[in-house]
Scaffold this motif. Structure first.
Motif, PDB file in Angstrom:
ATOM      1  N   TRP A   1       0.476 -19.128 -17.080  1.00 39.18           N
ATOM      2  CA  TRP A   1       0.053 -18.291 -18.692  1.00 39.18           C
ATOM      3  C   TRP A   1      -0.869 -19.462 -19.389  1.00 39.18           C
ATOM      4  CZ3 TRP A   1       2.832 -13.672 -21.035  1.00 39.18           C
ATOM      5  CH2 TRP A   1       3.044 -12.686 -19.973  1.00 39.18           C
ATOM      6  N   ILE A   2      -1.933 -19.059 -20.041  1.00 37.02           N
ATOM      7  CA  ILE A   2      -2.550 -19.769 -21.205  1.00 37.02           C
ATOM      8  C   ILE A   2      -2.521 -18.867 -22.260  1.00 37.02           C
ATOM      9  CG2 ILE A   2      -4.548 -20.745 -21.780  1.00 37.02           C
ATOM     10  CD1 ILE A   2      -5.359 -21.360 -19.098  1.00 37.02           C
ATOM     11  N   TYR A   3      -2.016 -19.329 -23.431  1.00 36.45           N
ATOM     12  CA  TYR A   3      -1.868 -18.303 -24.608  1.00 36.45           C
ATOM     13  C   TYR A   3      -2.593 -19.246 -25.812  1.00 36.45           C
ATOM     14  CZ  TYR A   3       2.078 -21.027 -25.930  1.00 36.45           C
ATOM     15  OH  TYR A   3       3.297 -21.772 -26.258  1.00 36.45           O
ATOM     16  N   SER A   4      -3.012 -18.398 -26.795  1.00 36.54           N
ATOM     17  CA  SER A   4      -3.719 -18.916 -27.742  1.00 36.54           C
ATOM     18  C   SER A   4      -3.673 -18.241 -29.244  1.00 36.54           C
ATOM     19  CB  SER A   4      -5.434 -18.929 -27.443  1.00 36.54           C
ATOM     20  OG  SER A   4      -5.951 -19.665 -28.668  1.00 36.54           O
ATOM     21  N   GLY A   5      -3.138 -19.031 -30.204  1.00 41.11           N
ATOM     22  CA  GLY A   5      -2.854 -18.595 -31.605  1.00 41.11           C
ATOM     23  C   GLY A   5      -4.323 -18.479 -32.061  1.00 41.11           C
ATOM     24  N   ASP A   6      -4.713 -17.483 -32.673  1.00 40.68           N
ATOM     25  CA  ASP A   6      -6.096 -16.969 -32.630  1.00 40.68           C
ATOM     26  C   ASP A   6      -6.439 -17.379 -34.168  1.00 40.68           C
ATOM     27  OD1 ASP A   6      -5.072 -14.988 -34.653  1.00 40.68           O
ATOM     28  OD2 ASP A   6      -5.641 -13.395 -33.569  1.00 40.68           O
ATOM     29  N   THR A   7      -5.882 -18.157 -34.963  1.00 39.37           N
ATOM     30  CA  THR A   7      -6.429 -18.777 -36.100  1.00 39.37           C
ATOM     31  C   THR A   7      -6.459 -20.266 -36.242  1.00 39.37           C
ATOM     32  OG1 THR A   7      -4.068 -18.938 -37.276  1.00 39.37           O
ATOM     33  CG2 THR A   7      -5.074 -17.014 -37.471  1.00 39.37           C
ATOM     34  N   ASP A   8      -6.228 -20.981 -34.996  1.00 33.93           N
ATOM     35  CA  ASP A   8      -6.397 -22.434 -34.703  1.00 33.93           C
ATOM     36  C   ASP A   8      -8.152 -22.587 -34.374  1.00 33.93           C
ATOM     37  OD1 ASP A   8      -6.375 -25.147 -34.080  1.00 33.93           O
ATOM     38  OD2 ASP A   8      -5.550 -24.680 -31.847  1.00 33.93           O
ATOM     39  N   ALA A   9      -8.646 -23.566 -35.124  1.00 26.00           N
ATOM     40  CA  ALA A   9     -10.067 -24.046 -34.976  1.00 26.00           C
ATOM     41  C   ALA A   9     -10.119 -25.225 -34.300  1.00 26.00           C
ATOM     42  CB  ALA A   9     -10.588 -24.220 -36.258  1.00 26.00           C
ATOM     43  N   ALA A  10      -9.019 -25.938 -33.981  1.00 22.62           N
ATOM     44  CA  ALA A  10      -9.074 -27.484 -33.479  1.00 22.62           C
ATOM     45  C   ALA A  10      -9.049 -26.840 -31.894  1.00 22.62           C
ATOM     46  CB  ALA A  10      -7.800 -28.061 -33.657  1.00 22.62           C
ATOM     47  N   VAL A  11      -8.086 -26.373 -31.364  1.00 25.33           N
ATOM     48  CA  VAL A  11      -8.416 -25.957 -29.841  1.00 25.33           C
ATOM     49  C   VAL A  11      -8.267 -24.441 -29.771  1.00 25.33           C
ATOM     50  CG1 VAL A  11      -7.388 -26.198 -27.627  1.00 25.33           C
ATOM     51  CG2 VAL A  11      -6.964 -27.966 -29.323  1.00 25.33           C
ATOM     52  N   PRO A  12      -9.460 -23.763 -30.161  1.00 25.35           N
ATOM     53  CA  PRO A  12      -9.536 -22.332 -30.814  1.00 25.35           C
ATOM     54  C   PRO A  12      -9.242 -21.388 -29.089  1.00 25.35           C
ATOM     55  CG  PRO A  12     -11.672 -23.373 -30.781  1.00 25.35           C
ATOM     56  CD  PRO A  12     -10.608 -24.477 -30.513  1.00 25.35           C
ATOM     57  N   VAL A  13      -8.985 -20.108 -29.567  1.00 23.64           N
ATOM     58  CA  VAL A  13      -9.336 -19.108 -28.678  1.00 23.64           C
ATOM     59  C   VAL A  13     -10.534 -18.990 -27.729  1.00 23.64           C
ATOM     60  CG1 VAL A  13      -9.950 -17.146 -30.164  1.00 23.64           C
ATOM     61  CG2 VAL A  13      -8.575 -16.526 -27.999  1.00 23.64           C
ATOM     62  N   THR A  14     -11.636 -19.243 -28.468  1.00 26.21           N
ATOM     63  CA  THR A  14     -13.019 -19.285 -27.565  1.00 26.21           C
ATOM     64  C   THR A  14     -13.080 -20.521 -26.650  1.00 26.21           C
ATOM     65  OG1 THR A  14     -13.585 -20.588 -29.686  1.00 26.21           O
ATOM     66  CG2 THR A  14     -14.391 -18.235 -29.448  1.00 26.21           C
ATOM     67  N   SER A  15     -12.364 -21.580 -26.824  1.00 25.96           N
ATOM     68  CA  SER A  15     -12.315 -22.747 -26.031  1.00 25.96           C
ATOM     69  C   SER A  15     -11.642 -22.334 -24.745  1.00 25.96           C
ATOM     70  CB  SER A  15     -11.927 -24.069 -26.649  1.00 25.96           C
ATOM     71  OG  SER A  15     -12.627 -24.608 -27.431  1.00 25.96           O
ATOM     72  N   SER A  16     -10.361 -21.572 -25.042  1.00 25.62           N
ATOM     73  CA  SER A  16      -9.516 -21.178 -24.026  1.00 25.62           C
ATOM     74  C   SER A  16     -10.234 -20.285 -22.936  1.00 25.62           C
ATOM     75  CB  SER A  16      -8.337 -20.834 -24.343  1.00 25.62           C
ATOM     76  OG  SER A  16      -7.371 -21.759 -25.257  1.00 25.62           O
TER      77      SER A  16
ATOM     78  N   LYS B   1       9.190 -22.037 -11.358  1.00 19.21           N
ATOM     79  CA  LYS B   1       8.828 -20.833 -11.262  1.00 19.21           C
ATOM     80  C   LYS B   1       7.480 -20.297 -12.108  1.00 19.21           C
ATOM     81  CE  LYS B   1      11.807 -19.170  -8.832  1.00 19.21           C
ATOM     82  NZ  LYS B   1      11.629 -18.759  -7.281  1.00 19.21           N
ATOM     83  N   GLY B   2       7.127 -21.246 -13.029  1.00 21.70           N
ATOM     84  CA  GLY B   2       5.907 -20.911 -13.684  1.00 21.70           C
ATOM     85  C   GLY B   2       5.641 -21.990 -14.654  1.00 21.70           C
ATOM     86  N   ILE B   3       4.501 -22.115 -15.621  1.00 22.33           N
ATOM     87  CA  ILE B   3       3.888 -22.723 -16.510  1.00 22.33           C
ATOM     88  C   ILE B   3       3.379 -21.761 -17.466  1.00 22.33           C
ATOM     89  CG2 ILE B   3       3.822 -24.815 -15.168  1.00 22.33           C
ATOM     90  CD1 ILE B   3       0.851 -24.835 -15.562  1.00 22.33           C
ATOM     91  N   ALA B   4       3.525 -22.114 -18.817  1.00 26.81           N
ATOM     92  CA  ALA B   4       2.868 -21.383 -19.992  1.00 26.81           C
ATOM     93  C   ALA B   4       2.418 -22.641 -20.954  1.00 26.81           C
ATOM     94  CB  ALA B   4       3.667 -20.539 -20.725  1.00 26.81           C
ATOM     95  N   ILE B   5       0.975 -22.599 -21.119  1.00 28.65           N
ATOM     96  CA  ILE B   5       0.520 -23.683 -22.302  1.00 28.65           C
ATOM     97  C   ILE B   5      -0.210 -22.800 -23.452  1.00 28.65           C
ATOM     98  CG2 ILE B   5       0.306 -25.675 -20.687  1.00 28.65           C
ATOM     99  CD1 ILE B   5      -2.292 -24.812 -19.964  1.00 28.65           C
ATOM    100  N   GLY B   6       0.089 -23.385 -24.739  1.00 29.58           N
ATOM    101  CA  GLY B   6      -0.624 -22.747 -25.762  1.00 29.58           C
ATOM    102  C   GLY B   6      -1.649 -23.666 -26.543  1.00 29.58           C
ATOM    103  N   ASN B   7      -2.464 -22.930 -27.028  1.00 28.28           N
ATOM    104  CA  ASN B   7      -3.738 -23.803 -27.648  1.00 28.28           C
ATOM    105  C   ASN B   7      -4.087 -25.122 -27.030  1.00 28.28           C
ATOM    106  OD1 ASN B   7      -2.349 -22.002 -29.810  1.00 28.28           O
ATOM    107  ND2 ASN B   7      -4.596 -22.257 -30.407  1.00 28.28           N
ATOM    108  N   ALA B   8      -4.308 -25.213 -25.701  1.00 22.58           N
ATOM    109  CA  ALA B   8      -4.059 -26.149 -24.627  1.00 22.58           C
ATOM    110  C   ALA B   8      -5.378 -26.930 -24.582  1.00 22.58           C
ATOM    111  CB  ALA B   8      -3.425 -25.867 -23.453  1.00 22.58           C
ATOM    112  N   LEU B   9      -5.508 -28.071 -24.699  1.00 23.38           N
ATOM    113  CA  LEU B   9      -6.650 -29.011 -24.514  1.00 23.38           C
ATOM    114  C   LEU B   9      -6.749 -28.981 -22.979  1.00 23.38           C
ATOM    115  CD1 LEU B   9      -8.824 -30.907 -25.333  1.00 23.38           C
ATOM    116  CD2 LEU B   9      -7.534 -32.688 -24.952  1.00 23.38           C
ATOM    117  N   ILE B  10      -7.635 -28.278 -22.439  1.00 23.30           N
ATOM    118  CA  ILE B  10      -7.988 -28.033 -20.954  1.00 23.30           C
ATOM    119  C   ILE B  10      -9.376 -28.717 -20.444  1.00 23.30           C
ATOM    120  CG2 ILE B  10      -8.312 -26.456 -19.020  1.00 23.30           C
ATOM    121  CD1 ILE B  10      -6.751 -24.427 -20.797  1.00 23.30           C
ATOM    122  N   ASP B  11     -10.253 -28.312 -21.211  1.00 22.57           N
ATOM    123  CA  ASP B  11     -11.553 -28.929 -20.768  1.00 22.57           C
ATOM    124  C   ASP B  11     -12.509 -29.075 -21.824  1.00 22.57           C
ATOM    125  OD1 ASP B  11     -13.776 -28.903 -18.404  1.00 22.57           O
ATOM    126  OD2 ASP B  11     -14.435 -27.734 -20.009  1.00 22.57           O
ATOM    127  N   GLU B  12     -12.961 -30.514 -22.002  1.00 20.85           N
ATOM    128  CA  GLU B  12     -13.552 -30.793 -23.073  1.00 20.85           C
ATOM    129  C   GLU B  12     -14.817 -30.242 -23.449  1.00 20.85           C
ATOM    130  OE1 GLU B  12     -13.269 -34.923 -24.198  1.00 20.85           O
ATOM    131  OE2 GLU B  12     -11.289 -34.930 -23.757  1.00 20.85           O
TER     132      GLU B  12
END
Length: 505
Positions: free
Chosen positions: A415-430, A261-272
């Motif tokens: 769904w793509i979600y992002s913790g906003d204090t992660d700098a490794a795969v940050p919210v801006t990258s998502s 029915k669905g997927i959800a990925i968090g702070n996910a490496l999507i596109d380098e």
């Protein structure tokens, strides 16, 4: 130590995409102070890429290519679920009100490849709840050690490395949750054919995970009709969409049907490419790099290029030096300064302990724990089983966006979600990655609430929902368990998280 590592990095850097340079330099400061195993795995993958131009299309672009793999191994599973039932976990607290299971599922009987799982049913009407699969990333890191016992599972491990305490915001409050250690060589999962450890990659991981799943559903046939969701974080930004793609293609061509029915990925490496720009911009906008350094990065670094100039090299190195010694995976979190085990100390789900990796390693290496889990005696670590198993990854596209586009077209929830204090795969990258899809907005950006506090922000595009989680690092449920539960409950219900205070967890 710093100068030795720096020389190694400088020698390798000319061969790496910009994302690797930024991450690698960040780890120079992070590694001596934090969770080196998980922090290093993503970087290790990027450094080990076999070519300058890894594939950017779907690993199985043609359905016909997948058909040859679709007659998957399915073994009789009758009675094995009861054999996998956990009577009690050593050190578990009083009053456990749900059933839990663990054990092995064979995915290749010739090679002797066995994947280990841990499954917790909901304490509240499990027969009516959805089934959620959780995958940690790395690649090569454990969904048992991280997801199940540091993030969203029903227990966390006390600092004595022997006892457990309850997580009141565990995801099995709202679903039946299945944790998979994948691929073989991760955690308790293993193969009797050592060459399997040399041939791992995205393709084989997706195929093995699919074979695991159809066999697991034979073992627990009551869940075949349940709504099924796949979730995960970090490099599971590859694992989750690729497994979803594999399921959908097999469903389409008439093989075992899984009710995805669905997927959800968090702070996910999507596109380098967008990841590189997102990381550089995150550092600057969060006051971790200077105006001058950011201007140099903007001037000299081509985010889409494989070629790193000396000027870009120097600018990214300065950015890493400027930010100092902090946890790149949660820039506001304390570091682990005392990893020793501590008797008589009870943990709190409201205050995540940055030394939790050490407690987990102690717990899962206890013989009585491995016996209770029905696990093969193993030198267990969070990322890989032991030092004799090398980390080789043979295929990994630089972008997973083609798979994302395919899933959007399939009409499952995404769904793509992002913790906003992660700098490794940050919210801006998502955000940059999603923006490349040029999707129309259906519900504009707004705050969402968990209890009486803003839990984060959300925007609904046609085909993708993007949400941030306020105050969360790379492992969202570790740092913000209540907000993570509110978010996943909304995802499973097919609704956006609450728009007003007083709702959620």
């Amino acid at each position: 130590m710093f100068s030795f590592q720096h020389n190694q990095v400088e020698n390798n850097m000319k061969k790496l995409p910009l994302y690797a340079c930024l991450l690698n330099l960040s780890l120079l400061v992070l590694l001596p102070y934090s969770k080196a195993s998980q922090a290093g795995k993503l970087n290790e993958l990027i450094m080990s890429r076999r070519s300058q131009n890894p594939p950017v299309t779907l690993p199985w672009a043609e359905e016909e290519a997948l058909k040859s793999h679709s007659s998957a191994y399915v073994a009789p599973q009758k009675g094995l679920s009861q054999a996998d039932k956990i009577l009690t976990l050593p050190g578990q607290p009083y009053g456990v009100n749900f059933d839990q299971y663990s054990g092995y599922v064979t995915v290749d009987p010739v090679a002797g490849r066995e994947l280990f799982y841990y499954f917790v049913e909901s304490p509240y009407n499990p027969s009516t709840k959805p089934l959620v699969l959780w995958l940690n990333g790395g690649p090569g890191c454990s969904s048992l050690g991280y997801g199940a016992f540091e993030e969203l599972g029903p227990f966390r491990i006390n600092s004595d490395g022997k006892t457990l305490y309850r997580n009141k915001y565990a995801w099995n409050e709202v679903a039946n949750v299945l944790f998979l250690e994948s691929p073989a060589g991760v955690g308790f999962s293993y193969s009797n054919t050592t060459s399997d450890y040399e041939t791992r990659g995205d393709n084989s991981t997706a195929k093995d995970s699919y074979v695991f799943l159809i066999n697991w559903l034979e073992r627990f046939p009551q869940y075949k009709t349940h709504d099924f969701y796949i979730t995960g974080e970090s490099y599971a930004g590859h694992y989750v969409p690729q497994l979803a793609y594999t399921i959908l293609v097999n469903n389409k061509i008439g093989h075992q049907s899984i009710n995805l029915k669905g997927i959800a990925i968090g702070n996910a490496l999507i596109d380098e490419a967008t990841g590189s720009k997102g990381m550089a911009d995150y550092l600057w906008t969060h006051a971790l790099s200077s105006d001058e350094t950011h201007e140099l990065i903007e001037k000299y670094c081509d985010f889409a290029s494989e070629n790193i100039t000396a000027a870009c090299d120097n600018a990214t190195e300065m950015a890493a030096i400027e930010r100092g010694n902090l946890d790149f995976y949660n820039i506001y979190a304390p570091l682990c300064h005392d990893p020793s085990l501590k008797n008589g100390s009870t943990g709190s789900v409201y205050d995540f302990d940055p030394c939790s990796d050490y407690y987990g390693e102690a717990y899962f290496n206890r013989p009585e724990v491995q016996l209770a889990l029905h696990a093969k005696p193993t030198n267990w670590t969070h990322c890989g089983t032991n030092s004799n198993i090398s980390m080789k990854w043979n295929d990994s596209p630089t972008t997973i966006l083609p798979a994302i586009k395919y899933l959007i077209g399939s009409d499952i929830g995404l769904w793509i979600y992002s913790g906003d204090t992660d700098a490794a795969v940050p919210v801006t990258s998502s955000r940059y990655a999603i923006n490349t899809l040029k999707l129309p907005i259906q519900v504009p950006w707004r705050a969402w609430y968990s209890g009486n506090e803003v839990g984060g922000f959300v925007v609904k595009y046609k085909g993708v929902t993007f949400a941030t989680v306020r105050g969360a690092g790379h492992e969202v449920p570790s740092w913000q368990p209540a907000r993570a539960l509110t978010l996943i409950f909304s995802f499973l219900n097919g609704s956006l998280p609450p728009a007003s205070p007083g709702k959620g967890f």
